[in-house]
Design an enzyme around this catalytic site. Structure first.
Site, mmCIF file in Angstrom:
data_model
loop_
_atom_site.group_PDB
_atom_site.id
_atom_site.type_symbol
_atom_site.label_atom_id
_atom_site.label_comp_id
_atom_site.label_asym_id
_atom_site.label_seq_id
_atom_site.Cartn_x
_atom_site.Cartn_y
_atom_site.Cartn_z
ATOM 1 N N ASP A 1 0.848 -1.188 0.000
ATOM 2 C CA ASP A 1 0.000 0.000 0.000
ATOM 3 C C ASP A 1 0.884 1.237 0.000
ATOM 4 O OD1 ASP A 1 -2.278 -1.416 0.163
ATOM 5 O OD2 ASP A 1 -2.590 -1.124 2.309
ATOM 6 N N ASP B 1 -9.546 -6.564 1.251
ATOM 7 C CA ASP B 1 -8.163 -6.955 0.973
ATOM 8 C C ASP B 1 -7.901 -8.409 1.349
ATOM 9 O OD1 ASP B 1 -7.572 -4.431 0.102
ATOM 10 O OD2 ASP B 1 -6.827 -3.737 2.039
ATOM 11 N N ASP C 1 -5.416 -3.760 4.461
ATOM 12 C CA ASP C 1 -6.004 -3.483 5.769
ATOM 13 C C ASP C 1 -7.512 -3.709 5.846
ATOM 14 O OD1 ASP C 1 -6.596 -1.318 4.191
ATOM 15 O OD2 ASP C 1 -5.281 0.064 5.244
#
Ligand code: ADP
Ligand code: MG
Length: 890
Positions: free
Chosen positions: A326, A638, A634
């Site tokens: 990310d 995901d 998170d």
């Protein structure tokens, strides 16, 4: 109690709590003491005694014990007792090793235990779910696992998946309204949430009405999952290897015994020697030491903020060749500040950094009075209205409760004198459609003081542009023409090119009684107001970590929901995106088939404007290219990608329970650099395991060969059984454990990732084991023969010298094992544990040789000083013979 039929206030009365303030900390403590922890009773653990007795399960140890009893019956009391003592000490060592391994795994579980947000003394705090009590006011949102049974008092678009209780995998919509049906089944209790179920959407607040075994989950005892201890691939391989080694060791032992008997040795003596040899040669301690090395490595990782949830991941970490990470919060600070604002064709800049409230608005370099700028005011106000976060102060420290992106919008509004309180007193929120990374928008429906109702939406500007039919321009609504679109797109590009994260705001007036049922109905035909651009500085340590990964043959890929240009700009700053590297956006990604993606994926370094569902495709494409992929995440969405990745990584702070449960690695600090540190540690652990496998097996080869050669040469036994057992316990055990604690070699992060299919003996390890073991056997025999040949009645002295030589050869060789190249490539004494273990082993050897009461037991006599020169000289040979690179096959 029919909780579902009561009103919220009655629930609060019954549980003796305060909806606005929750319980006091004192009261919560009292209730915890009285009613116990909120946990389900686990299956009984293995008792210490069972674990200890388990150490004797080993077949060869049993044979040894029986053999000892026989020798005791034959009158060899001293031998029998000594052997039994050593076997018991061995069992203790194994016991402590296993205990320690178990304890550290237990501690790990505690660390990743679920948490809950609870209202105590009027403040929202995070506590371990274990500590929840009846009467606690708790809140949860999408991705959380419910910590106890809860009666809802507020629900915003709340949906909960209750398959653990009901078997029904479609999430149930929840609300806070009391129900009339007295005998409702669990699946119909729409105003309750149950322990262990999963929030898939929205958010809610509730009062805890049952904890621990009193919960619905607690009542279904058979649902208790037993913690399964998964073996790592290496452990499994070692188990197989162990079986082969047992057979080999037994065959060799039979060979030694057979030849010995043919050469005229006493059958009974040969039998005991054979059994001892078998016990020594079988590396029964290996699995436990491997577990300890893994567990200790895992503890070192915790110190570096990485929690390993699944032990096998430790090994896989060392093989990682791609990290998909990310951007926001992982590679950047997640400390956002609005610096640029655009509305109605005008540009403003804002000063002040972080959460500082002292900031000014400028237009063309000159300060302006925000009160006179209506479109700016409107933009800032709506940014604070459509906002779930808060700016709080604790002592002198100011912090954001909630999302940093939203926090930045609040701070910007405050700089213009618009506090959240002021805004909230003016606008009452009627309905909310929370942000999700799929839509990239959030919407509220509000009513202002004059009774007018609005939809207010904030979100990614390019997305908002698509759902806007009008634009606010110079105090008027205008049709969104192609020209306007182009204008807005240019603004987005300009901001994104400066690495700014952009949020647009749009709205639409509603008629007095117009009802909006879904976000789809809300988020359309909006009036585009303007854009706020915020900086989010890269984390300083990430650039170096990316560089180190590159040297280690690991590719870093940025995956983000943010704008393509923003992502690109930050990726360049961090060195993620090389000049030849490509960027792919979510739309392109969605269009490509997995086969097509596989063709191009190696060139791509940034995926931008992607939705969580795309992450799975990215993982798969890289895996098809033969990569071992780490993927961070998170949110709830995901989880599939985290699960599919070879190393699923979840954020410790911003991560949801669902993501954490799917992950094998949790980053406590949400920091990319932590992944790199964990990979380094993973590689090191694997190397350390190789080190002591090499040491232990080479030692065993040496022990067997010295006996075998002696029998072939028709010599007497060079070692007596008790000496063999001693070597197995002391000389093999301690230094091997110290090797497991060895520091990383400087070059661990300078090599390519290890191939996951690589065998334990790859890269020349097998050759090293056999060659070093062979020489250890030869020099021990040489020492024995040299001394034995000196005269008659010299056998005990020669055996003592052989014993000392074997021990010393191993203790010198252990330093060689620290380095895969040559002993001189690394300071041999760099590992103080090892130096300590070796010194202790030498000391114990001297005690056994020179302390008279032990001489009888260990069949030793004092060695004269001159012979130590011979012993040490010969013992050093195996190591120094190979010190050059000639034999060191790469
Ligand atoms: P990432 O975490 O990778 O930066 P997100 O999915 O959080 O991506 O955000 C994607 C986009 O959605 C952002 O660029 C921003 O424009 C918008 N966005 C982010 N957070 C919010 C929010 N709380 N409300 C509305 N829009 C948001
Ligand atoms: Mg985000």
């Amino acid at each position: 109690m029919q909780w579902h039929m009561l009103t919220s206030n009655d629930v609060a009365k019954e549980t003796n709590t305060n909806i606005a303030k929750g319980l006091t900390t004192d009261e919560a403590k009292k209730r915890l003491k009285r009613f116990g922890y909120n946990e389900l009773k686990e299956a009984k653990k293995q008792s210490a005694l069972r674990l200890f007795l388990g150490q004797f399960k080993d077949f060869m140890v049993l044979v040894l014990l029986i053999a000892t009893v026989i020798s005791g019956l034959l009158g060899e009391y001293v031998d029998a007792i000594a052997i039994i003592v050593i076997v018991i000490m061995n069992a203790f060592l194994g016991f402590f090793q296993e205990r320690r391994a178990e304890k550290s795994l237990e501690a790990l579980k505690q660390l990743s235990a679920p948490q809950a947000m609870v209202l105590r003394d009027g403040e929202w705090v995070k506590v371990r779910s274990q500590e929840l009590v009846v009467g606690d006011v708790v809140k949860f949102s999408s991705g959380d696992r419910i910590g106890a049974d809860v009666r809802l008092i507020d629900a915003k678009g709340l949906e909960i998946e209750e398959s653990a209780l009901t078997g029904e995998s479609v999430p149930t919509a929840k609300s806070a309204v009391p129900l009339a049906n007295e005998h409702a089944a669990i699946g119909d209790l729409h105003n309750m949430a149950f322990m262990g179920t999963l929030v898939t959407r929205g958010s809610g607040v509730g009062i805890v009405i049952a904890t621990g075994m009193k919960t619905a989950m607690g009542q279904i005892a058979n649902l208790l999952q037993e913690a399964d201890t998964v073996m790592t691939p290496l452990q499994r391989k070692l188990e197989q290897l162990g079986k082969i080694l047992i057979v080999v060791a037994l065959l060799l032992t039979v060979l030694v015994v057979g030849i010995g008997v043919i050469q005229g040795h006493d059958i009974y003596e040969m039998f005991l020697a054979g059994v001892s040899l078998a016990v020594a040669a079988i590396p029964e301690g290996l699995p436990a030491i491997v577990t300890i090395a893994l567990a200790l490595g895992v503890q070192r990782m915790i110190k570096k903020n990485a929690i390993v949830r699944k032990l096998p991941a430790v090994e896989t970490l060392g093989c990682a060749s791609v990290i998909c990470s990310d951007k926001t919060g992982t590679m950047t600070e997640n400390m956002m500040t609005v610096t640029h604002i655009w509305a109605s064709g005008r540009n403003w800049t804002v000063s002040g950094t972080g959460l500082e409230l002292a900031g000014q608005f400028y237009e063309n370099g000159r300060t302006i009075d925000t009160k006179k700028e209506t479109s700016l005011q409107q933009l800032l106000t709506f940014g604070a209205v459509c906002n779930n976060s808060q700016i709080k102060e604790k002592g002198k420290r100011r912090y954001i409760e909630g999302d940093p992106t939203e926090g930045a919008l609040l701070v910007a509004a405050m700089k213009a004198g618009l506090t959240k309180e002021r805004v909230e007193s003016e606008f009452i929120i009627e309905q909310e459609f929370p942000f999700d990374s799929e839509r990239k928008m959030m919407t509220v429906i509000v009513k202002d003081g004059a009774g007018r109702r609005f939809i207010v939406t904030k979100g990614a500007p390019d997305v908002l542009l698509q759902v806007s039919g009008h634009i606010w321009w110079n105090g008027r609504e205008q049709m969104m023409t192609m020209a306007w679109r182009k204008t807005v797109q240019d603004v987005i590009h300009t901001m994104a090119n400066q690495a700014l994260r952009t949020i647009a705001i749009a709205y639409r007036p509603l008629r007095a009684h117009e009802r909006i049922a879904s976000e789809k109905e809300a988020e359309k035909e909006l009036i585009f107001l303007g854009i706020q651009g915020m900086i989010d500085p890269p984390r300083p340590e990430v650039k170096k970590a990316v560089q180190q990964c590159k040297e280690a043959g690991i590719k870093t890929v940025m995956v983000t929901g943010d704008h393509v240009l923003t992502a690109k700009a930050i990726a360049r700053q961090l060195g993620v995106l090389p000049n030849s590297g490509k960027v792919m956006d979510g739309q392109t990604l969605a269009r490509l088939s997995i086969d097509e993606l596989e063709q191009v994926v190696d060139d791509i370094y940034v995926f931008a404007r992607v939705s969580p569902e795309h992450k799975l495709k990215i993982v798969k494409a890289f895996q098809r290219r033969g990569h071992i992929v780490a993927m961070t995440g998170d949110g709830v969405n995901d989880a599939p990608a985290i699960k599919a990745a070879d190393i699923g990584v979840a954020m410790g702070q911003s991560g949801t329970d669902v993501a954490k449960e799917a992950a094998s690695l949790i980053l406590l600090d949400d920091n990319f650099a932590t992944i790199q540190a964990a990979i380094q540690e993973g590689r090191n652990i694997y190397e350390n395991i190789r080190k002591f496998i090499r040491y232990l097996l080479a030692s065993n080869v040496g022990e067997i060969l010295v006996m075998l050669f002696a029998m072939l040469l028709a010599l007497p036994l060079p070692l007596v059984p008790i000496q063999i057992l001693w070597v197995n316990l002391v000389t093999d055990g301690l230094p091997a454990m110290a090797l497991g604690l060895d520091q990383a070699e400087e070059n661990v992060m300078k090599r390519k990732p290890r191939h996951p299919k690589e065998g334990v003996f790859a890269r020349g390890l097998g050759w090293k084991i056999v060659s070093r073991g062979f020489i250890i056997g030869i020099v021990t025999l040489a020492a024995f023969m040299t001394v034995y040949e000196r005269g008659e009645n010299n056998l005990v002295y020669a055996q003592t010298v052989a014993f000392a030589t074997l021990v010393m050869a191993q203790l010198i060789h252990v330093f060689d094992c620290r380095c895969e190249r040559s002993i001189f490539d690394r300071n041999p004494f760099g590992n103080l544990y090892l130096v300590g273990a070796v010194l202790l082993s030498v000391l114990l050897l001297l005690v056994v040789i020179y302390y008279p009461p032990l001489q009888g037991i260990f069949h030793t006599v004092p060695i004269i000083l001159l012979d130590w020169v011979l012993i040490v000289g010969l013992a050093a040979l195996p190591t120094f013979l190979f010190a050059g690179s000639f034999f060191t096959r790469k």
